[in-house]
Design an enzyme around this catalytic site. Structure first.
Site, mmCIF file in Angstrom:
data_model
loop_
_atom_site.group_PDB
_atom_site.id
_atom_site.type_symbol
_atom_site.label_atom_id
_atom_site.label_comp_id
_atom_site.label_asym_id
_atom_site.label_seq_id
_atom_site.Cartn_x
_atom_site.Cartn_y
_atom_site.Cartn_z
ATOM 1 N N GLU A 98 -96.476 126.735 48.798
ATOM 2 C CA GLU A 98 -95.787 126.386 47.556
ATOM 3 C C GLU A 98 -95.435 127.654 46.789
ATOM 4 O O GLU A 98 -96.210 128.618 46.755
ATOM 5 C CB GLU A 98 -96.679 125.478 46.706
ATOM 6 C CG GLU A 98 -96.024 124.890 45.481
ATOM 7 C CD GLU A 98 -96.851 123.771 44.861
ATOM 8 O OE1 GLU A 98 -97.421 122.959 45.618
ATOM 9 O OE2 GLU A 98 -96.963 123.727 43.627
ATOM 10 N N ASP A 127 -94.126 128.417 42.927
ATOM 11 C CA ASP A 127 -93.983 127.722 41.646
ATOM 12 C C ASP A 127 -93.381 128.592 40.554
ATOM 13 O O ASP A 127 -93.819 129.734 40.340
ATOM 14 C CB ASP A 127 -95.352 127.270 41.118
ATOM 15 C CG ASP A 127 -96.003 126.210 41.975
ATOM 16 O OD1 ASP A 127 -95.287 125.524 42.716
ATOM 17 O OD2 ASP A 127 -97.235 126.056 41.894
ATOM 18 N N GLU A 147 -93.117 127.370 36.664
ATOM 19 C CA GLU A 147 -93.377 126.261 35.752
ATOM 20 C C GLU A 147 -93.259 126.763 34.312
ATOM 21 O O GLU A 147 -93.779 127.829 33.973
ATOM 22 C CB GLU A 147 -94.773 125.677 35.987
ATOM 23 C CG GLU A 147 -94.928 125.041 37.357
ATOM 24 C CD GLU A 147 -96.321 124.502 37.599
ATOM 25 O OE1 GLU A 147 -96.442 123.408 38.177
ATOM 26 O OE2 GLU A 147 -97.296 125.191 37.222
ATOM 27 N N THR A 159 -96.220 131.248 36.950
ATOM 28 C CA THR A 159 -95.833 131.366 38.361
ATOM 29 C C THR A 159 -97.074 131.355 39.234
ATOM 30 O O THR A 159 -98.150 131.811 38.835
ATOM 31 C CB THR A 159 -95.040 132.654 38.622
ATOM 32 O OG1 THR A 159 -95.896 133.801 38.486
ATOM 33 C CG2 THR A 159 -93.877 132.783 37.638
ATOM 34 N N ASN A 160 -96.904 130.827 40.442
ATOM 35 C CA ASN A 160 -98.025 130.798 41.378
ATOM 36 C C ASN A 160 -97.476 130.710 42.796
ATOM 37 O O ASN A 160 -96.340 130.279 43.015
ATOM 38 C CB ASN A 160 -98.954 129.614 41.097
ATOM 39 C CG ASN A 160 -100.351 129.823 41.652
ATOM 40 O OD1 ASN A 160 -100.648 130.853 42.270
ATOM 41 N ND2 ASN A 160 -101.226 128.859 41.454
ATOM 42 N N ARG A 218 -103.075 132.449 42.463
ATOM 43 C CA ARG A 218 -102.305 133.696 42.366
ATOM 44 C C ARG A 218 -101.385 133.622 41.144
ATOM 45 O O ARG A 218 -100.200 133.924 41.216
ATOM 46 C CB ARG A 218 -101.494 133.917 43.638
ATOM 47 C CG ARG A 218 -102.337 134.080 44.902
ATOM 48 C CD ARG A 218 -101.448 134.418 46.100
ATOM 49 N NE ARG A 218 -102.242 134.602 47.305
ATOM 50 C CZ ARG A 218 -102.483 133.638 48.203
ATOM 51 N NH1 ARG A 218 -101.976 132.428 48.014
ATOM 52 N NH2 ARG A 218 -103.205 133.898 49.273
ATOM 53 N N GLU A 219 -101.930 133.255 40.024
ATOM 54 C CA GLU A 219 -101.124 133.011 38.829
ATOM 55 C C GLU A 219 -100.691 134.313 38.142
ATOM 56 O O GLU A 219 -101.480 135.256 38.024
ATOM 57 C CB GLU A 219 -101.898 132.167 37.807
ATOM 58 C CG GLU A 219 -102.351 130.817 38.323
ATOM 59 C CD GLU A 219 -103.749 130.842 38.915
ATOM 60 O OE1 GLU A 219 -104.256 131.961 39.226
ATOM 61 O OE2 GLU A 219 -104.355 129.763 39.074
ATOM 62 N N GLN A 267 -103.660 118.729 29.434
ATOM 63 C CA GLN A 267 -105.062 119.108 29.659
ATOM 64 C C GLN A 267 -105.221 120.608 29.860
ATOM 65 O O GLN A 267 -106.330 121.129 29.728
ATOM 66 C CB GLN A 267 -105.625 118.343 30.857
ATOM 67 C CG GLN A 267 -105.752 116.850 30.621
ATOM 68 C CD GLN A 267 -106.416 116.140 31.783
ATOM 69 O OE1 GLN A 267 -106.502 116.667 32.894
ATOM 70 N NE2 GLN A 267 -106.910 114.937 31.538
ATOM 71 N N TRP A 268 -104.105 121.302 30.158
ATOM 72 C CA TRP A 268 -104.212 122.738 30.429
ATOM 73 C C TRP A 268 -103.004 123.562 30.009
ATOM 74 O O TRP A 268 -103.106 124.773 29.810
ATOM 75 C CB TRP A 268 -104.424 122.964 31.931
ATOM 76 C CG TRP A 268 -103.217 122.608 32.755
ATOM 77 C CD1 TRP A 268 -102.856 121.363 33.176
ATOM 78 C CD2 TRP A 268 -102.196 123.492 33.231
ATOM 79 N NE1 TRP A 268 -101.677 121.411 33.876
ATOM 80 C CE2 TRP A 268 -101.255 122.706 33.932
ATOM 81 C CE3 TRP A 268 -101.985 124.869 33.124
ATOM 82 C CZ2 TRP A 268 -100.124 123.246 34.532
ATOM 83 C CZ3 TRP A 268 -100.853 125.409 33.721
ATOM 84 C CH2 TRP A 268 -99.945 124.605 34.426
ATOM 85 N N GLY A 278 -104.453 126.544 26.980
ATOM 86 C CA GLY A 278 -105.606 126.053 27.722
ATOM 87 C C GLY A 278 -105.945 124.604 27.465
ATOM 88 O O GLY A 278 -107.070 124.172 27.734
ATOM 89 N N ARG A 324 -112.631 136.606 37.370
ATOM 90 C CA ARG A 324 -112.412 135.657 38.462
ATOM 91 C C ARG A 324 -112.747 136.270 39.812
ATOM 92 O O ARG A 324 -113.028 135.547 40.769
ATOM 93 C CB ARG A 324 -110.959 135.181 38.472
ATOM 94 C CG ARG A 324 -110.604 134.267 37.322
ATOM 95 C CD ARG A 324 -109.150 133.859 37.372
ATOM 96 N NE ARG A 324 -108.813 133.150 38.596
ATOM 97 C CZ ARG A 324 -107.566 132.820 38.939
ATOM 98 N NH1 ARG A 324 -106.546 133.179 38.166
ATOM 99 N NH2 ARG A 324 -107.346 132.160 40.054
#
Length: 291
Positions: A104, A106, A108, A122-123, A132-133, A197-198, A202, A279
């Site tokens: 995918e 992305d 968004e 983006t991801n 991988r945001e 929700q996000w 956040g 992370r």
């Protein structure tokens, strides 16, 4: 009157499907090239196939997908985003394969309160693995006019552009152990959905349904790509349609584009997984070392 057998019917249908897919590479018409995927009437193709309007209310969003999958492409899409209080909404322009272990790519657009900037989220997923945001703020108001957003996916790299300016590059680094998106064809998707929700700060700012329905608009897309049909790409090495165009053979950005990428990431990117040590306490992903 006799009716044709199923096999005879398929002989007629298959060439029509192939012709439609091949035309998709050359021309742009939402009626011909896309199917409304979900939304129970909230997604509409208007102006004789020239415009798509997606709508979101408290019961459902909406989405469409290309009729044909692709195995490498460049697609430009003009989008006009939800004006005013768009908090909680997600307007998406992306490529995706099928199945749980999907690939995918992305782009968004995460809504926000009135006069606050949209977030471009983006991801990139490989075989179902994302994380991988990278996130950006745009340098213009994306709700007042249509603006062009581009995804290039070829055997060597993925590049995302905003108004012709590269904002993100993901190279094929399989030789260094980094999975790349080269095993599964993908369709193009457009969608509008509730992500409160996000999506906004956040998830602390929720969707205000009293302002719904929310609407996003899409037009003037252009696709140059390799159609995937019957297990084969129209750009396969043994095909007479092997692609010779610049987007397919792009291995590196030119020096001017590299400078633009560096400037955009310095001024407008406010989050990258490659800078988030919380992370990845034991070391960043391998592709983060690519310069």
């Amino acid at each position: 009157m006799s009716t044709p057998s199923n096999s005879t019917t398929m002989l007629y249908l298959v060439p029509l499907i192939i012709m439609s897919c091949m035309r998709f590479v050359l021309a742009a018409n939402f009626h011909r090239d896309f199917d409304i995927l979900w939304g129970n009437g909230r997604g509409s193709i208007l102006s004789n196939g020239k415009i798509v309007r997606l709508s979101l209310d408290e019961y459902s969003g909406s989405g469409i997908q290309t009729k044909c999958p692709y195995f490498f492409l460049r697609i430009d899409m003009q989008i006009k985003l939800i004006p005013g209080n768009s908090a909680g909404t997600v307007t998406a322009f992306y490529l995706a394969s099928e199945g749980d272990k999907r690939d995918e790519i992305d782009i968004e657009f995460l809504g926000n309160l009135t006069d606050e900037p949209y977030t471009v989220h983006t991801n990139i997923f490989t075989k179902g693995n994302g994380s991988r945001e990278q996130q950006f703020h745009l340098w213009f108001d994306p709700t007042r006019n249509f603006h062009t957003y581009t995804i290039t996916w070829n055997p060597f790299m993925i590049v995302m552009y905003v108004e012709g300016t590269p904002i993100r590059v993901f190279k094929n680094m399989e030789s260094n152990g980094v999975p790349y998106l080269k095993d599964m064809p993908m369709r193009v998707y457009l969608s509008l959905w509730d992500g409160d929700q996000w999506a906004t700060r956040g998830g602390t700012v929720k969707t205000n349904w009293s302002e719904s329905p929310f609407k996003a608009w899409f037009r003037n897309y252009k696709v140059r790509g390799c159609v995937w049909m019957n297990g084969e790409s129209s750009c396969s090495s043994g095909s007479s349609n092997t692609v010779k165009h610049d987007w397919y053979n792009l291995k590196e950005l030119d020096s001017s584009s590299k400078e633009m990428l560096k400037l955009v990431q310095h001024k407008h990117m406010f989050y990258s997984y490659c800078n988030d040590s919380s992370r990845f306490p034991h070391g960043f992903p391998l592709e983060c070392d690519e310069k």
